[in-house]
Design a protein around this motif. Sequence first.
Motif, mmCIF file in Angstrom:
data_model
loop_
_atom_site.group_PDB
_atom_site.id
_atom_site.type_symbol
_atom_site.label_atom_id
_atom_site.label_comp_id
_atom_site.label_asym_id
_atom_site.label_seq_id
_atom_site.Cartn_x
_atom_site.Cartn_y
_atom_site.Cartn_z
ATOM 1 N N GLY A 362 -21.237 -91.747 26.299
ATOM 2 C CA GLY A 362 -19.976 -91.560 26.230
ATOM 3 C C GLY A 362 -19.715 -90.476 27.494
ATOM 4 O O GLY A 362 -20.540 -90.049 28.388
ATOM 5 N N HIS A 363 -18.433 -89.647 26.918
ATOM 6 C CA HIS A 363 -18.013 -88.777 28.087
ATOM 7 C C HIS A 363 -18.456 -87.313 27.808
ATOM 8 O O HIS A 363 -18.186 -86.190 28.202
ATOM 9 C CB HIS A 363 -16.411 -88.747 28.196
ATOM 10 N N HIS A 364 -19.078 -87.073 26.545
ATOM 11 C CA HIS A 364 -19.692 -85.890 25.995
ATOM 12 C C HIS A 364 -18.612 -84.818 25.980
ATOM 13 O O HIS A 364 -18.844 -83.509 26.059
ATOM 14 C CB HIS A 364 -20.845 -85.496 26.687
ATOM 15 N N CYS A 365 -17.461 -85.232 25.675
ATOM 16 C CA CYS A 365 -16.330 -84.142 25.686
ATOM 17 C C CYS A 365 -16.234 -83.461 26.949
ATOM 18 O O CYS A 365 -15.748 -82.390 27.035
ATOM 19 C CB CYS A 365 -16.510 -83.025 24.479
ATOM 20 N N LYS A 374 -16.206 -90.691 38.691
ATOM 21 C CA LYS A 374 -15.575 -91.990 38.655
ATOM 22 C C LYS A 374 -16.636 -92.957 37.704
ATOM 23 O O LYS A 374 -16.985 -94.226 38.141
ATOM 24 C CB LYS A 374 -15.487 -92.862 40.049
ATOM 25 N N ILE A 375 -17.090 -92.536 36.576
ATOM 26 C CA ILE A 375 -17.732 -93.336 35.538
ATOM 27 C C ILE A 375 -17.225 -93.157 34.439
ATOM 28 O O ILE A 375 -16.409 -92.185 33.896
ATOM 29 C CB ILE A 375 -19.302 -92.680 35.770
ATOM 30 N N PRO A 376 -17.247 -94.268 33.519
ATOM 31 C CA PRO A 376 -16.748 -94.312 32.255
ATOM 32 C C PRO A 376 -17.555 -93.014 31.229
ATOM 33 O O PRO A 376 -17.045 -92.842 30.178
ATOM 34 C CB PRO A 376 -17.020 -95.495 31.560
ATOM 35 N N GLY A 377 -18.614 -92.743 31.530
ATOM 36 C CA GLY A 377 -19.489 -92.070 30.619
ATOM 37 C C GLY A 377 -21.084 -92.193 31.100
ATOM 38 O O GLY A 377 -21.299 -92.716 32.312
#
Length: 407
Positions: A362-365, A374-377
Amino acid sequence: PLAYDVARLRQDFPILRQQVYGKPLIYLDSAATTQKPNIVLQTLQDYYTGYNSNVHRGVHHLSQIATEAYEESRRIIARYINAAHNHEVIFTKGTTDSINLVANVFGRKIIRKGDTVIISAIEHHSNIVPWQIVCEEREATLRIIPVNERGELEMEAYEAMLDDTVKIVACTYVSNTLGTVNPVQDIIRLAHAKGIPVLLDGAQAIQHRQVDVQALDVDFLAFSGHKLYGPTGIGVLYGKSEWLNKLPPYQGGGDMIKTVTFAKTIYNELPYKFEAGTPDISGAIGLGAAVKYVQGIGVANIGAWETHLLQYALEALSSIDGIRFIGQASHRAGAISFLVKDIHPYDLGELLDKQGIAVRTGHHCTEPIMDFFKIPGTVRASFGLYNTTEEIDHLVTAVKKAATMLG
Ligand code: PMP
């Protein structure tokens, strides 16, 4: 690089003995939270079975033991970070709570319309949002130290932003997403040259390296107990006495006062001025036990082993077709983020889970840094003192298998 016996130390962590879906658990999510050694579990058990009682208030026997244990924990932590005074260690709920405390009291006392707060492009949300709230309320501006493609801060741009509107710099020591170790000495030195205080988010540093607040000359340091082999719900704000004395209290309530009348309340001295209400007594005592455990091994030894694991993992993972590392700073600690081809990190993480491997996806907060790349996670593997090179070999095999299935 092995200054201690990992196999023996693993015995201290009962949770690591279990199987997940019939596979031995491989825990590579210590950046989210570390596992707890027996000594910490035992300390919590001893507290609740032997001397559970409220601190600082009771004349009775149990309360005195609890108070002494709570204050001893503060002393242990003060020594661990080399604070000049024990009362510079404030117990909080964690890094998030510590940063909110500073943002709140700075907002009320120091930051005015037209002022500036500096953070960096690679902060955790907990070192972004509190400052956004303050800046919005005070009509101040947030400036962001930019990052390059390698995940390193642009120090020249930083230096150029340090003008006399800047009231505080709040920056992470180590990025939880990219693993970047920031040049915090330079960040502090440049800010201090302009008389600007610095808060460091030490959430991902305190478990990997010696953090000496006096050597760094840092004004505030925030960290969480649960990432340092201690319980959840407890954390620390270190602050220089000069600052803590000057700033107003965060919350009002019991313990933070000397006297209360309806006409006027006199606040307590440090550290109690910032510890309103019944604290997380067991958590604080448990964190003291965790810090002693880490000191027993030596945080420098732990850091050296984890650096070895990180380099081993980078090399081993590089053999995977289509792997891309997110963040390639020359100085890294604790965590590796990657993507394989255009496989969604969540899908990869799910298949790793089925093989008993716990990673974070994920994005790890840290959404702004995901936007930057430019990546979702990402898939993040992060290391603790108990991880082994064999576990990394399993990770590599599992990623290859998952990538074949998903590719
Ligand atoms: N800052 C960083 C760099 C972190 O990694 C974390 C935890 N992921 C936090 C802040 C927030 O810590 P907590 O959730 O324990 O308050």
